[in-house]
Enzyme design. Structure first.
Site, mmCIF file in Angstrom:
data_model
loop_
_atom_site.group_PDB
_atom_site.id
_atom_site.type_symbol
_atom_site.label_atom_id
_atom_site.label_comp_id
_atom_site.label_asym_id
_atom_site.label_seq_id
_atom_site.Cartn_x
_atom_site.Cartn_y
_atom_site.Cartn_z
ATOM 1 N N SER A 1 -5.976 36.626 57.918
ATOM 2 C CA SER A 1 -6.061 38.045 57.603
ATOM 3 C C SER A 1 -6.303 38.229 56.115
ATOM 4 O O SER A 1 -5.772 37.486 55.284
ATOM 5 C CB SER A 1 -4.744 38.718 57.993
ATOM 6 O OG SER A 1 -4.625 39.972 57.360
ATOM 7 N N SER A 2 -7.077 39.242 55.779
ATOM 8 C CA SER A 2 -7.324 39.528 54.361
ATOM 9 C C SER A 2 -6.039 39.932 53.642
ATOM 10 O O SER A 2 -5.994 39.949 52.416
ATOM 11 C CB SER A 2 -8.380 40.623 54.218
ATOM 12 O OG SER A 2 -7.931 41.813 54.853
ATOM 13 N N GLU A 3 -4.987 40.219 54.392
ATOM 14 C CA GLU A 3 -3.692 40.589 53.811
ATOM 15 C C GLU A 3 -2.748 39.382 53.674
ATOM 16 O O GLU A 3 -1.551 39.552 53.467
ATOM 17 C CB GLU A 3 -3.025 41.660 54.679
ATOM 18 C CG GLU A 3 -3.815 42.942 54.788
ATOM 19 C CD GLU A 3 -3.867 43.729 53.491
ATOM 20 O OE1 GLU A 3 -2.998 43.519 52.624
ATOM 21 O OE2 GLU A 3 -4.782 44.552 53.350
ATOM 22 N N TRP A 4 -3.282 38.152 53.744
ATOM 23 C CA TRP A 4 -2.423 36.971 53.694
ATOM 24 C C TRP A 4 -1.575 36.928 52.433
ATOM 25 O O TRP A 4 -0.422 36.510 52.462
ATOM 26 C CB TRP A 4 -3.230 35.682 53.855
ATOM 27 C CG TRP A 4 -4.099 35.325 52.680
ATOM 28 C CD1 TRP A 4 -5.414 35.612 52.519
ATOM 29 C CD2 TRP A 4 -3.705 34.617 51.505
ATOM 30 N NE1 TRP A 4 -5.874 35.144 51.316
ATOM 31 C CE2 TRP A 4 -4.846 34.521 50.668
ATOM 32 C CE3 TRP A 4 -2.518 34.060 51.060
ATOM 33 C CZ2 TRP A 4 -4.818 33.885 49.433
ATOM 34 C CZ3 TRP A 4 -2.487 33.427 49.822
ATOM 35 C CH2 TRP A 4 -3.624 33.337 49.027
#
Length: 95
Positions: free
Chosen positions: A84-87
Site C-alpha cells: 500500500s502507498s500508505e506503508w
C-alpha cells in the site's frame, strides 16, 4: 520464498477476510483503504500489508506484501506487488 511456518498464512487470510468487510461497511471504495498487521519476518520486525492498487474483491492471501523494517522511515520488500502507498504511516504506528 518463506521458510516453512513463516509464511503467516493465517494472518494473510485474516487480512483478506477483513479487507472484504470494508466495502460493505462503507469504510473503503475501489482500491482505497488498507490493512496491515505487525509481523516477525524471519527474526526481523515488519508487517504484512495489503498491496497497492488491488481491488479487495479480487485479493488473495498470497497478494499480501511482507515488509521488513530496515530503519525509521525505511523498509524493504521482495514481492511481485508493491505494498500500500500508505506503508510508511503503518510502519510509523508500529514503531
Amino acid at each position: 520464498m518463506a521458510h516453512p511456518g513463516t509464511d503467516h498464512r493465517a494472518a494473510r487470510e485474516a487480512i483478506v477476510r477483513h479487507a472484504n468487510r470494508l466495502q460493505p461497511l462503507g469504510l473503503a471504495t475501489g482500491t482505497s483503504g488498507n490493512l496491515s498487521v505487525r509481523a516477525d519476518l524471519d527474526g526481523q520486525p515488519g508487517m504484512l500489508i495489503t498491496p497497492s492498487g488491488i481491488a479487495y474483491d479480487t485479493l488473495q492471501p498470497e497478494d499480501i506484501v511482507p515488509v521488513r523494517f530496515t530503519g525509521p522511515g525505511e523498509a524493504s520488500w521482495q514481492h511481485a506487488l508493491d505494498p500500500s502507498s500508505e506503508w510508511l504511516m503503518h510502519q510509523a504506528v508500529y514503531q
